[in-house]
Design a protein around this motif. Structure first.
Motif, PDB file in Angstrom:
ATOM      1  N   LEU A  53       0.833  -1.199   0.000  1.00 52.02           N
ATOM      2  CA  LEU A  53       0.000   0.000   0.000  1.00 52.02           C
ATOM      3  C   LEU A  53       0.877   1.262   0.000  1.00 52.02           C
ATOM      4  CD1 LEU A  53      -2.893   1.182   0.142  1.00 52.02           C
ATOM      5  CD2 LEU A  53      -2.601   1.271   2.627  1.00 52.02           C
ATOM      6  N   ALA A  54       1.948   1.234   0.776  1.00 50.09           N
ATOM      7  CA  ALA A  54       2.867   2.382   0.821  1.00 50.09           C
ATOM      8  C   ALA A  54       3.390   2.681  -0.578  1.00 50.09           C
ATOM      9  CB  ALA A  54       4.020   2.092   1.775  1.00 50.09           C
ATOM     10  N   ALA A  85      -4.413  20.354  -2.423  1.00 50.08           N
ATOM     11  CA  ALA A  85      -4.125  18.993  -2.847  1.00 50.08           C
ATOM     12  C   ALA A  85      -2.700  18.872  -3.351  1.00 50.08           C
ATOM     13  CB  ALA A  85      -5.107  18.559  -3.937  1.00 50.08           C
ATOM     14  N   GLY A  86      -2.216  17.637  -3.333  1.00 51.53           N
ATOM     15  CA  GLY A  86      -0.881  17.383  -3.848  1.00 51.53           C
ATOM     16  C   GLY A  86      -0.708  15.910  -4.175  1.00 51.53           C
ATOM     17  N   ILE A  87       0.326  15.609  -4.951  1.00 53.11           N
ATOM     18  CA  ILE A  87       0.624  14.226  -5.317  1.00 53.11           C
ATOM     19  C   ILE A  87       1.564  13.624  -4.273  1.00 53.11           C
ATOM     20  CG2 ILE A  87       1.659  12.736  -7.062  1.00 53.11           C
ATOM     21  CD1 ILE A  87       1.094  15.024  -9.087  1.00 53.11           C
ATOM     22  N   ILE A  88       1.193  12.467  -3.776  1.00 49.77           N
ATOM     23  CA  ILE A  88       2.036  11.785  -2.780  1.00 49.77           C
ATOM     24  C   ILE A  88       3.322  11.315  -3.463  1.00 49.77           C
ATOM     25  CG2 ILE A  88       2.211   9.796  -1.238  1.00 49.77           C
ATOM     26  CD1 ILE A  88      -0.875   9.957  -0.944  1.00 49.77           C
ATOM     27  N   VAL A  89       4.456  11.773  -2.948  1.00 45.17           N
ATOM     28  CA  VAL A  89       5.734  11.426  -3.583  1.00 45.17           C
ATOM     29  C   VAL A  89       6.659  10.645  -2.651  1.00 45.17           C
ATOM     30  CG1 VAL A  89       5.649  13.389  -5.168  1.00 45.17           C
ATOM     31  CG2 VAL A  89       6.826  13.634  -2.965  1.00 45.17           C
ATOM     32  N   GLU A  90       6.284  10.541  -1.372  1.00 46.51           N
ATOM     33  CA  GLU A  90       7.148   9.847  -0.414  1.00 46.51           C
ATOM     34  C   GLU A  90       6.319   9.246   0.719  1.00 46.51           C
ATOM     35  OE1 GLU A  90      10.174  12.383   1.139  1.00 46.51           O
ATOM     36  OE2 GLU A  90      10.913  10.903   2.572  1.00 46.51           O
ATOM     37  N   THR A  91       6.539   7.961   1.029  1.00 46.32           N
ATOM     38  CA  THR A  91       5.796   7.271   2.095  1.00 46.32           C
ATOM     39  C   THR A  91       6.740   6.376   2.902  1.00 46.32           C
ATOM     40  OG1 THR A  91       5.283   5.388   0.670  1.00 46.32           O
ATOM     41  CG2 THR A  91       3.665   7.174   0.735  1.00 46.32           C
ATOM     42  N   GLU A  92       6.273   5.979   4.097  1.00 44.07           N
ATOM     43  CA  GLU A  92       6.989   4.979   4.888  1.00 44.07           C
ATOM     44  C   GLU A  92       5.973   3.999   5.462  1.00 44.07           C
ATOM     45  OE1 GLU A  92      10.789   7.619   6.512  1.00 44.07           O
ATOM     46  OE2 GLU A  92       9.348   6.813   7.927  1.00 44.07           O
ATOM     47  N   ALA A  93       6.358   2.719   5.559  1.00 47.22           N
ATOM     48  CA  ALA A  93       5.475   1.686   6.096  1.00 47.22           C
ATOM     49  C   ALA A  93       5.844   1.384   7.542  1.00 47.22           C
ATOM     50  CB  ALA A  93       5.595   0.412   5.256  1.00 47.22           C
ATOM     51  N   TYR A  94       4.792   1.241   8.379  1.00 46.70           N
ATOM     52  CA  TYR A  94       5.000   0.869   9.782  1.00 46.70           C
ATOM     53  C   TYR A  94       4.179  -0.370  10.094  1.00 46.70           C
ATOM     54  CZ  TYR A  94       7.755   4.969  10.452  1.00 46.70           C
ATOM     55  OH  TYR A  94       8.756   5.876  10.343  1.00 46.70           O
ATOM     56  N   LEU A  95       4.884  -1.471  10.384  1.00 46.46           N
ATOM     57  CA  LEU A  95       4.220  -2.748  10.609  1.00 46.46           C
ATOM     58  C   LEU A  95       4.042  -3.012  12.101  1.00 46.46           C
ATOM     59  CD1 LEU A  95       6.047  -4.966   7.980  1.00 46.46           C
ATOM     60  CD2 LEU A  95       4.256  -3.257   7.688  1.00 46.46           C
ATOM     61  N   HIS A 146       2.868  17.631  13.879  1.00 42.16           N
ATOM     62  CA  HIS A 146       1.976  16.497  13.669  1.00 42.16           C
ATOM     63  C   HIS A 146       2.366  15.767  12.394  1.00 42.16           C
ATOM     64  CE1 HIS A 146      -0.874  17.645  16.830  1.00 42.16           C
ATOM     65  NE2 HIS A 146      -0.587  18.891  16.483  1.00 42.16           N
ATOM     66  N   CYS A 147       2.072  14.462  12.359  1.00 41.72           N
ATOM     67  CA  CYS A 147       2.314  13.657  11.163  1.00 41.72           C
ATOM     68  C   CYS A 147       1.034  12.948  10.757  1.00 41.72           C
ATOM     69  CB  CYS A 147       3.406  12.625  11.424  1.00 41.72           C
ATOM     70  SG  CYS A 147       5.024  13.346  11.733  1.00 41.72           S
ATOM     71  N   LEU A 148       0.884  12.706   9.453  1.00 39.79           N
ATOM     72  CA  LEU A 148      -0.305  12.089   8.878  1.00 39.79           C
ATOM     73  C   LEU A 148      -0.013  10.665   8.408  1.00 39.79           C
ATOM     74  CD1 LEU A 148      -3.184  12.204   7.555  1.00 39.79           C
ATOM     75  CD2 LEU A 148      -2.023  13.079   5.521  1.00 39.79           C
ATOM     76  N   ASN A 149      -0.875   9.742   8.835  1.00 39.35           N
ATOM     77  CA  ASN A 149      -0.749   8.341   8.431  1.00 39.35           C
ATOM     78  C   ASN A 149      -2.050   7.825   7.849  1.00 39.35           C
ATOM     79  OD1 ASN A 149       1.855   7.064  10.127  1.00 39.35           O
ATOM     80  ND2 ASN A 149       0.931   8.863  11.046  1.00 39.35           N
ATOM     81  N   VAL A 150      -1.921   6.844   6.940  1.00 39.23           N
ATOM     82  CA  VAL A 150      -3.069   6.118   6.418  1.00 39.23           C
ATOM     83  C   VAL A 150      -3.055   4.734   7.045  1.00 39.23           C
ATOM     84  CG1 VAL A 150      -4.135   5.131   4.354  1.00 39.23           C
ATOM     85  CG2 VAL A 150      -2.981   7.358   4.236  1.00 39.23           C
ATOM     86  N   VAL A 151      -4.097   4.399   7.780  1.00 35.72           N
ATOM     87  CA  VAL A 151      -4.168   3.093   8.425  1.00 35.72           C
ATOM     88  C   VAL A 151      -4.330   2.010   7.359  1.00 35.72           C
ATOM     89  CG1 VAL A 151      -5.462   1.633  10.044  1.00 35.72           C
ATOM     90  CG2 VAL A 151      -5.108   4.064  10.539  1.00 35.72           C
ATOM     91  N   SER A 152      -3.630   0.896   7.563  1.00 34.61           N
ATOM     92  CA  SER A 152      -3.624  -0.178   6.568  1.00 34.61           C
ATOM     93  C   SER A 152      -3.858  -1.521   7.254  1.00 34.61           C
ATOM     94  CB  SER A 152      -2.255  -0.195   5.879  1.00 34.61           C
ATOM     95  OG  SER A 152      -1.237  -0.316   6.859  1.00 34.61           O
ATOM     96  N   ALA A 153      -3.906  -2.547   6.454  1.00 35.73           N
ATOM     97  CA  ALA A 153      -4.043  -3.932   6.912  1.00 35.73           C
ATOM     98  C   ALA A 153      -5.369  -4.157   7.654  1.00 35.73           C
ATOM     99  CB  ALA A 153      -2.856  -4.339   7.776  1.00 35.73           C
ATOM    100  N   ALA A 154      -5.469  -5.292   8.319  1.00 41.88           N
ATOM    101  CA  ALA A 154      -6.732  -5.684   8.961  1.00 41.88           C
ATOM    102  C   ALA A 154      -7.026  -4.811  10.170  1.00 41.88           C
ATOM    103  CB  ALA A 154      -6.663  -7.151   9.375  1.00 41.88           C
ATOM    104  N   VAL A 205       0.666   3.671   7.000  1.00 44.76           N
ATOM    105  CA  VAL A 205       1.613   4.261   6.062  1.00 44.76           C
ATOM    106  C   VAL A 205       1.754   5.740   6.406  1.00 44.76           C
ATOM    107  CG1 VAL A 205       2.070   4.818   3.647  1.00 44.76           C
ATOM    108  CG2 VAL A 205       0.991   2.631   4.248  1.00 44.76           C
ATOM    109  N   LEU A 206       2.969   6.174   6.689  1.00 47.69           N
ATOM    110  CA  LEU A 206       3.246   7.582   6.955  1.00 47.69           C
ATOM    111  C   LEU A 206       3.407   8.315   5.629  1.00 47.69           C
ATOM    112  CD1 LEU A 206       4.208   9.995   8.838  1.00 47.69           C
ATOM    113  CD2 LEU A 206       6.505   9.104   8.493  1.00 47.69           C
ATOM    114  N   ILE A 207       2.678   9.425   5.470  1.00 43.88           N
ATOM    115  CA  ILE A 207       2.843  10.259   4.283  1.00 43.88           C
ATOM    116  C   ILE A 207       3.941  11.282   4.586  1.00 43.88           C
ATOM    117  CG2 ILE A 207       1.683  11.750   2.605  1.00 43.88           C
ATOM    118  CD1 ILE A 207       0.483   8.934   2.836  1.00 43.88           C
ATOM    119  N   ARG A 208       5.056  11.184   3.910  1.00 44.38           N
ATOM    120  CA  ARG A 208       6.221  12.027   4.244  1.00 44.38           C
ATOM    121  C   ARG A 208       6.359  13.266   3.366  1.00 44.38           C
ATOM    122  NH1 ARG A 208      10.175  11.141   7.722  1.00 44.38           N
ATOM    123  NH2 ARG A 208      11.312  12.686   6.511  1.00 44.38           N
TER     124      ARG A 208
END
Length: 202
Positions: A18-19, A37-47, A83-91, A98-101
């Motif tokens: 997803l990231a 609005a903007g195009i996402i150009v950098e992400t990080e995954a947190y498991l 503050h940081c913005l994340n998109v929750v993923s998985a079950a 996923v952190l939007i960087r």
DNA sequence: TTCCGGATTACCT
DNA sequence: GGTAATCCGGAAA
């Protein structure tokens, strides 16, 4: 034209995939002041089994949103002042995100500048180059007008914050190590669009 | 109950 | 390149 990503988009991939899939997609913030609005150009995954992840230990008031369904927004306070913005993923109940960087600003750039200026604690008014507006997780949160109280725990499918399908598809992706951590420093869970000048760090 | 340090940024030298 | 600003969750330094 691209369209709103449905819930199933967030549910169908594991967090790392997803990231990667979020790169090139449009992040949109609709508020009374206007749309940015903007195009996402950098992400990080947190498991969930990753010591650097906020949900690694247990569910708390702070990280509760991470345990929600995929497509939930998770916003948190970092260093007491950003503050940081994340998109929750998985079950649901797992606690991955996923952190939007960084994003490449495309819409409402003047409003973004205004918000960044207002939220920068400085004697003199800062001047921002376009690539300085959103090239960091706390910067894009400021530019898009995101806050803990307004957005943490909200839904990307039906809320004022949303993501549209990729408007940028023809690019090379770089996978590398994450930034600013002391744990899990060697895991290649950071992804960005190669050569894009709005990425926070090369 | 106390204390440490963090998924950062801006401004200084 | 170094550091101040500044809050709160989690470990007990």
């Amino acid at each position: 034209m691209n369209s709103l990503l449905p819930r199933s988009f967030y549910e169908q991939y594991d967090t790392i995939t997803l990231a990667q899939k979020l790169l090139g997609c449009d992040l949109i913030s609709q508020q009374s002041a206007g749309q940015t609005a903007g195009i996402i150009v950098e992400t990080e995954a947190y498991l969930t089994n990753d010591p650097a992840c906020h949900a690694y230990r247990k569910k708390t008031t702070r990280n509760a949103a991470m345990f929600g369904p995929a497509g939930t927004v998770y916003v948190y306070l970092i260093y007491g002042l950003y503050h940081c913005l994340n998109v929750v993923s998985a079950a649901e109940g797992l606690g991955e995100a996923v952190l939007i960087r960084a994003i490449e600003p495309t819409e409402g750039i003047e409003l973004m500048e205004q918000r960044r200026i207002n939220q920068t604690k400085s004697e003199k008014t800062p001047v921002f180059k376009p690539e300085q507006l959103c090239n960091g997780p706390a910067k894009l949160v400021q530019a898009l007008g995101i806050s803990l109280s307004d957005h943490n725990g909200t839904c990307l499918v039906s809320g004022s914050l949303s993501i549209n399908s990729a408007s940028l598809v023809d690019f090379e992706m770089v996978a590398t190590t994450r930034i600013g951590l002391t744990q899990g420093v060697d895991l290649p869970y950071r992804f960005y669009i190669k050569g894009n000048r709005f990425v926070s760090r090369k």
